[in-house]
Design a protein around this motif. Sequence first.
Motif, PDB file in Angstrom:
ATOM      1  N   GLY A 265       0.677  -1.060   0.032  1.00 39.96           N
ATOM      2  CA  GLY A 265      -0.161  -0.045   0.042  1.00 39.96           C
ATOM      3  C   GLY A 265       0.619   1.144  -0.045  1.00 39.96           C
ATOM      4  O   GLY A 265       0.538   2.108   0.555  1.00 39.96           O
ATOM      5  N   MET A 266       1.946   1.412  -0.660  1.00 42.43           N
ATOM      6  CA  MET A 266       2.728   2.293  -0.781  1.00 42.43           C
ATOM      7  C   MET A 266       2.699   3.160  -1.766  1.00 42.43           C
ATOM      8  O   MET A 266       3.781   3.849  -2.228  1.00 42.43           O
ATOM      9  CB  MET A 266       4.202   1.931  -0.368  1.00 42.43           C
ATOM     10  CG  MET A 266       4.211   1.423   0.969  1.00 42.43           C
ATOM     11  SD  MET A 266       4.265   2.545   2.326  1.00 42.43           S
ATOM     12  CE  MET A 266       5.859   3.492   2.147  1.00 42.43           C
ATOM     13  N   ALA A 267       1.537   3.294  -2.709  1.00 42.29           N
ATOM     14  CA  ALA A 267       1.304   4.137  -3.878  1.00 42.29           C
ATOM     15  C   ALA A 267       0.123   4.478  -3.889  1.00 42.29           C
ATOM     16  O   ALA A 267      -0.978   3.767  -3.493  1.00 42.29           O
ATOM     17  CB  ALA A 267       1.959   3.355  -5.014  1.00 42.29           C
ATOM     18  N   TRP A 268      -0.089   5.521  -4.836  1.00 46.24           N
ATOM     19  CA  TRP A 268      -1.479   6.238  -5.184  1.00 46.24           C
ATOM     20  C   TRP A 268      -1.595   5.942  -6.430  1.00 46.24           C
ATOM     21  O   TRP A 268      -0.700   6.138  -7.224  1.00 46.24           O
ATOM     22  CB  TRP A 268      -1.617   7.480  -4.621  1.00 46.24           C
ATOM     23  CG  TRP A 268      -1.700   7.744  -3.277  1.00 46.24           C
ATOM     24  CD1 TRP A 268      -2.443   7.390  -2.320  1.00 46.24           C
ATOM     25  CD2 TRP A 268      -0.988   9.142  -2.645  1.00 46.24           C
ATOM     26  NE1 TRP A 268      -2.552   7.998  -0.972  1.00 46.24           N
ATOM     27  CE2 TRP A 268      -1.473   8.833  -1.218  1.00 46.24           C
ATOM     28  CE3 TRP A 268      -0.050   9.667  -3.094  1.00 46.24           C
ATOM     29  CZ2 TRP A 268      -0.814   9.748  -0.146  1.00 46.24           C
ATOM     30  CZ3 TRP A 268       0.526  10.648  -2.159  1.00 46.24           C
ATOM     31  CH2 TRP A 268       0.080  10.715  -0.724  1.00 46.24           C
ATOM     32  N   ASP A 269      -2.723   5.020  -6.959  1.00 51.20           N
ATOM     33  CA  ASP A 269      -2.972   4.827  -8.302  1.00 51.20           C
ATOM     34  C   ASP A 269      -3.870   5.797  -9.024  1.00 51.20           C
ATOM     35  O   ASP A 269      -3.797   6.219 -10.031  1.00 51.20           O
ATOM     36  CB  ASP A 269      -3.388   3.589  -8.421  1.00 51.20           C
ATOM     37  CG  ASP A 269      -4.865   3.313  -7.651  1.00 51.20           C
ATOM     38  OD1 ASP A 269      -5.332   4.003  -7.239  1.00 51.20           O
ATOM     39  OD2 ASP A 269      -4.757   2.013  -7.309  1.00 51.20           O
ATOM     40  N   TRP A 270      -4.745   6.453  -8.161  1.00 50.56           N
ATOM     41  CA  TRP A 270      -5.828   7.536  -8.684  1.00 50.56           C
ATOM     42  C   TRP A 270      -4.954   8.942  -8.771  1.00 50.56           C
ATOM     43  O   TRP A 270      -5.478   9.656  -9.685  1.00 50.56           O
ATOM     44  CB  TRP A 270      -6.917   7.691  -7.616  1.00 50.56           C
ATOM     45  CG  TRP A 270      -6.279   7.990  -6.335  1.00 50.56           C
ATOM     46  CD1 TRP A 270      -6.115   6.968  -5.427  1.00 50.56           C
ATOM     47  CD2 TRP A 270      -6.153   9.284  -5.598  1.00 50.56           C
ATOM     48  NE1 TRP A 270      -5.597   7.835  -4.148  1.00 50.56           N
ATOM     49  CE2 TRP A 270      -5.669   9.131  -4.522  1.00 50.56           C
ATOM     50  CE3 TRP A 270      -6.333  10.502  -6.191  1.00 50.56           C
ATOM     51  CZ2 TRP A 270      -5.511   9.961  -3.655  1.00 50.56           C
ATOM     52  CZ3 TRP A 270      -6.382  11.371  -5.311  1.00 50.56           C
ATOM     53  CH2 TRP A 270      -5.782  11.421  -3.968  1.00 50.56           C
ATOM     54  N   ASN A 271      -3.975   8.808  -8.232  1.00 57.66           N
ATOM     55  CA  ASN A 271      -3.142  10.409  -8.561  1.00 57.66           C
ATOM     56  C   ASN A 271      -1.596   9.977  -8.524  1.00 57.66           C
ATOM     57  O   ASN A 271      -1.042  10.102  -7.305  1.00 57.66           O
ATOM     58  CB  ASN A 271      -3.455  11.215  -7.224  1.00 57.66           C
ATOM     59  CG  ASN A 271      -2.788  12.520  -7.291  1.00 57.66           C
ATOM     60  OD1 ASN A 271      -2.247  13.003  -8.201  1.00 57.66           O
ATOM     61  ND2 ASN A 271      -2.681  13.237  -6.196  1.00 57.66           N
ATOM     62  N   THR A 272      -1.253   9.355  -9.622  1.00 56.55           N
ATOM     63  CA  THR A 272      -0.039   8.378  -9.478  1.00 56.55           C
ATOM     64  C   THR A 272       1.054   8.926  -8.617  1.00 56.55           C
ATOM     65  O   THR A 272       1.578  10.328  -8.853  1.00 56.55           O
ATOM     66  CB  THR A 272       0.375   8.260 -11.122  1.00 56.55           C
ATOM     67  OG1 THR A 272      -0.614   8.200 -11.897  1.00 56.55           O
ATOM     68  CG2 THR A 272       1.685   7.317 -11.185  1.00 56.55           C
ATOM     69  N   GLY A 273       1.315   8.220  -7.761  1.00 55.44           N
ATOM     70  CA  GLY A 273       2.477   8.791  -6.882  1.00 55.44           C
ATOM     71  C   GLY A 273       2.889   7.663  -5.849  1.00 55.44           C
ATOM     72  O   GLY A 273       1.945   6.954  -5.558  1.00 55.44           O
TER      73      GLY A 273
ATOM     74  N   GLY B  98      -7.481  14.062 -14.334  1.00 52.05           N
ATOM     75  CA  GLY B  98      -6.103  14.096 -14.823  1.00 52.05           C
ATOM     76  C   GLY B  98      -5.202  13.775 -13.754  1.00 52.05           C
ATOM     77  O   GLY B  98      -3.874  13.971 -13.709  1.00 52.05           O
ATOM     78  N   GLY B  99      -5.442  12.691 -12.803  1.00 50.61           N
ATOM     79  CA  GLY B  99      -4.715  12.101 -11.427  1.00 50.61           C
ATOM     80  C   GLY B  99      -3.650  11.435 -12.334  1.00 50.61           C
ATOM     81  O   GLY B  99      -2.612  11.279 -11.566  1.00 50.61           O
ATOM     82  N   VAL B 100      -3.821  10.629 -13.378  1.00 54.44           N
ATOM     83  CA  VAL B 100      -2.661   9.735 -13.930  1.00 54.44           C
ATOM     84  C   VAL B 100      -2.309  10.414 -15.321  1.00 54.44           C
ATOM     85  O   VAL B 100      -2.935  10.945 -15.978  1.00 54.44           O
ATOM     86  CB  VAL B 100      -3.471   8.409 -14.291  1.00 54.44           C
ATOM     87  CG1 VAL B 100      -2.491   7.519 -15.013  1.00 54.44           C
ATOM     88  CG2 VAL B 100      -3.965   7.767 -12.914  1.00 54.44           C
ATOM     89  N   GLN B 101      -0.862  10.289 -15.388  1.00 49.64           N
ATOM     90  CA  GLN B 101      -0.236  11.159 -16.510  1.00 49.64           C
ATOM     91  C   GLN B 101       0.405   9.895 -17.486  1.00 49.64           C
ATOM     92  O   GLN B 101       1.130  10.539 -18.355  1.00 49.64           O
ATOM     93  CB  GLN B 101       0.737  12.133 -15.819  1.00 49.64           C
ATOM     94  CG  GLN B 101       0.327  13.014 -15.204  1.00 49.64           C
ATOM     95  CD  GLN B 101      -0.266  12.579 -13.659  1.00 49.64           C
ATOM     96  OE1 GLN B 101       0.482  11.830 -13.202  1.00 49.64           O
ATOM     97  NE2 GLN B 101      -1.123  13.372 -13.088  1.00 49.64           N
TER      98      GLN B 101
ATOM     99  N   LEU C  25      -2.448   3.770 -16.355  1.00 47.91           N
ATOM    100  CA  LEU C  25      -4.043   4.185 -15.913  1.00 47.91           C
ATOM    101  C   LEU C  25      -4.639   2.948 -15.446  1.00 47.91           C
ATOM    102  O   LEU C  25      -5.431   3.009 -14.507  1.00 47.91           O
ATOM    103  CB  LEU C  25      -4.674   4.597 -17.162  1.00 47.91           C
ATOM    104  CG  LEU C  25      -6.145   5.051 -17.009  1.00 47.91           C
ATOM    105  CD1 LEU C  25      -6.172   6.074 -18.203  1.00 47.91           C
ATOM    106  CD2 LEU C  25      -6.891   3.823 -17.570  1.00 47.91           C
ATOM    107  N   PRO C  26      -4.469   1.598 -16.137  1.00 48.53           N
ATOM    108  CA  PRO C  26      -5.355   0.378 -15.524  1.00 48.53           C
ATOM    109  C   PRO C  26      -5.131   0.180 -14.256  1.00 48.53           C
ATOM    110  O   PRO C  26      -6.206  -0.641 -13.490  1.00 48.53           O
ATOM    111  CB  PRO C  26      -5.066  -0.436 -16.412  1.00 48.53           C
ATOM    112  CG  PRO C  26      -4.502   0.062 -17.823  1.00 48.53           C
ATOM    113  CD  PRO C  26      -3.542   1.131 -17.280  1.00 48.53           C
TER     114      PRO C  26
END
Lengths: 265, 358
Positions: free
Chosen positions: A145-153, B138-141, B146-147
């Motif tokens: 759980g060390m990443a955000w996928d909805w706000n990549t980071g 636009g949270g994913v670049q 994306l998937p």
Amino acid sequence: MRYLFYFVLFCTVSISCSREVMDPQTGSLAVRFDNVVGGADLNLNGTTYTNSSGEPYTISALNYFVSNIRLRKVDGSEYVVPQDSSYFLVRESDATSQTIRLNNVPLAQYTGLSFLVGVDSLRSVSGVDKRTGVLDPGTGSHTSGMAWDWNTGYIFMKLEGTSPVVNPDATGNRNYRFHIGLFGRNGTPNNLRRVSIAFDGASVTPDNPARSLVTIRANVQTIFAGRTRLSLAQSPNIMIAPKSSEVADNYAGMFSFGNLTTGPQ
Amino acid sequence: MSYRQWVTLAAVVALWCGIWACQPKPGTDNINPDPTPINPTFKTTPLDWKKPANFPDPVYNFNANPLTTQGFTLGKALFYDGLLSHDGTVSCGFCHQPTAAFAHTDHALSHGIRDQIGIRNVPAIQNKAWQREFFWDGGVQDLDLLPIAPIQNPVEMGDTLANVLRKLRNDPRYPTLFEAAFGTKEITTERTMKALSQFMLTLVSSNSRYDKAVRGEGPALTNAETRGLTTFKAKCATCHATDLFTDNSFRSNGLPRIPNAKIDDVGRGAITLKPEDNYKFKVPSLRNVERTPPYMHDGRFWTLEQVLNHYATNPASSPTTDPALRGLTLSNAERTDLITFLRTLTDNEFLSDRRFRQ
């Protein structure tokens, strides 16, 4: 032909001489992250600690990324660990993750090191081919759980647990959660912090196999009481809010030199 | 050269090779285990992908993920496989339906496993090679990342990527499909994501009546359609720009807040954390718009008439409402012509393309 012979010989000798030690030129170095709470070893779930705001709390998870490691030599110059070999995820729940091994380190006397807590901004926006090992969203980081996928980071540091001063959440538990990430994209805060540790005047030389172990202590109490004193009652959940930078400032100060041991690791 | 010199020379060369071999190899203790070597006879068939003449240059880096027939086949298999969701019921294609330009017309809001309802309208999947930022906020670049979001969203597919990869590895079909696409049976995040990207990148809509008229390949637009296009260029193309019909920006179009909505969705503001970005959402493309109701990020409008009525009747002026909408007027005749024009953006070849069907 004779001249060619001497030329080749000359070249070979010069190349050989230009490298101080031919074999081995490099060694390994182990660095252990020892998570503690004040003077005591960190104990997940079991123990109740008290922070500087006088609030009792337990810890169920403590994870953080250590990356972009640089080793400082006696002369003040630095050896930068090649980036692809310089991402580690330290998890309190996994003892093996707490000792990281740096290989192929040039032989020299090192008096300190520095590292980023988190994943640098460049790698945070890199393509999927650069997201391997602990950065792989399909294995390492996401599993913990060390990443955000909805706000990549990536989440640089995660601290979770319970405290009686926190109101129950939807699960009925009095949970607190610090999930600190953000690297400055789109004008968001940059919560990357570089931590520098000196080995208290001692120095270490890499070895093969690694015999030297640098222990770095990480004191969780400092997360609540570094530059800013934090109260779990007031802020039980800190993730993307501006307060996340205060947590980052605090945990940047939680690392200190523990000790240096040499011997078979 | 004497025999002795030859021997010495040989020794020197050997020594040199030895030095070479002794060189430290930075990064060799890479975080990756060595993958299985690729079979030397491995060969893929390049997939023909052409930029439509009336489109700007794509932004996706095709060099890092060259399209192949085998990659497309794998990507399509993944796209339509419920295995990607926790209980096996929701595939990508479950929400992203070919006949709706890979949007969803049955629900205003996304529909996930165990009949859970999300918070936003399913966006279309078309012309993604021209898009830099994904989702309404636009949270994913990166299309290749994306998937992961829908796979791991608890109200969409509700699984973890790690578990999905595990299921793929244990599936009788996939190792062979991965081998055909990438040379070995190894199933990794990178390969899975790139295959899905390959499928999505082929979903290009560029053969509507409008496109054919613009490229001189088909009949010109009718008078009413041309009037609509003129109005469109004057009053809509600031945001719905180029033949992609979006400038890919984030704007607030002044939708009034629905008082009893479950959440107050601030859109872009949740990503940039700036109050001035609150209530901004991605400007969607208008391609196939006739076939992709409902409209808006929350799917509140079901007809194009409702949409134009919103723009024509003085959108609520929140502090972040886009200045481009200020003073916008649309007469009834203009609205009729606009809708007539928007229907020319329907690309039946794309919507009925068998290659993209399950």
